[in-house]
Design a protein around this motif. Sequence first.
Motif, PDB file in Angstrom:
ATOM      1  N   VAL A  19      -0.962  35.034  -1.953  1.00  0.00           N
ATOM      2  CA  VAL A  19      -0.219  36.167  -1.397  1.00  0.00           C
ATOM      3  C   VAL A  19      -1.995  36.425  -0.762  1.00  0.00           C
ATOM      4  N   ILE A  20      -2.574  36.395  -0.614  1.00  0.00           N
ATOM      5  CA  ILE A  20      -3.860  37.268   0.686  1.00  0.00           C
ATOM      6  C   ILE A  20      -3.917  35.868   1.577  1.00  0.00           C
ATOM      7  N   ASP A  21      -2.965  34.638   1.633  1.00  0.00           N
ATOM      8  CA  ASP A  21      -2.766  33.336   2.734  1.00  0.00           C
ATOM      9  C   ASP A  21      -4.287  33.291   3.001  1.00  0.00           C
ATOM     10  N   ALA A  22      -4.835  32.783   2.435  1.00  0.00           N
ATOM     11  CA  ALA A  22      -5.772  31.823   1.878  1.00  0.00           C
ATOM     12  C   ALA A  22      -6.058  30.361   2.858  1.00  0.00           C
ATOM     13  N   ASP A  23      -6.482  29.769   2.861  1.00  0.00           N
ATOM     14  CA  ASP A  23      -6.242  28.346   3.672  1.00  0.00           C
ATOM     15  C   ASP A  23      -7.101  27.846   2.417  1.00  0.00           C
ATOM     16  N   GLU A  24      -7.619  27.960   1.665  1.00  0.00           N
ATOM     17  CA  GLU A  24      -8.202  27.456   0.542  1.00  0.00           C
ATOM     18  C   GLU A  24      -9.070  27.580  -0.284  1.00  0.00           C
TER      19      GLU A  24
END
Length: 136
Positions: A19-24
Amino acid sequence: MLIPNVAVLENSLTHFANVIDADEVLLFEKATFLVISHCQSKKNRDSHRFEKVSNIIKQFKLSCSKLGAKFQSMEVRNSAFAAFIDTFTSNTYVMVVMSDPTIPSEATLVNIRNARKSFEELENPNSNAVNHHQYH
């Protein structure tokens, strides 16, 4: 094995990261800073990174306590990524790694803040709180 609902926790972490477009996204136990769970969308070549991050944060927390300060959160940013480490639930810290430099720090911090309640409910399933997901 020590965390009874680890599958639910991992699914929730993956959903949060997507949802937040995080890599990790990594979840650390508060006292020991050991990794409880994580998810990643981009491969990382450093197989020892969890141990390295854990040791760095433990040393930083120790330095803070020697100065009479309490560690709560940290942001590390360069041209390639931004990493946010923040208090998450009563028993955990979260680390969110983002590689999109156009996402403002405050947006990621708001999303971490908004996710706290859902993860606190996963940690304490018998609480009377209603399950709300409020990611932006």
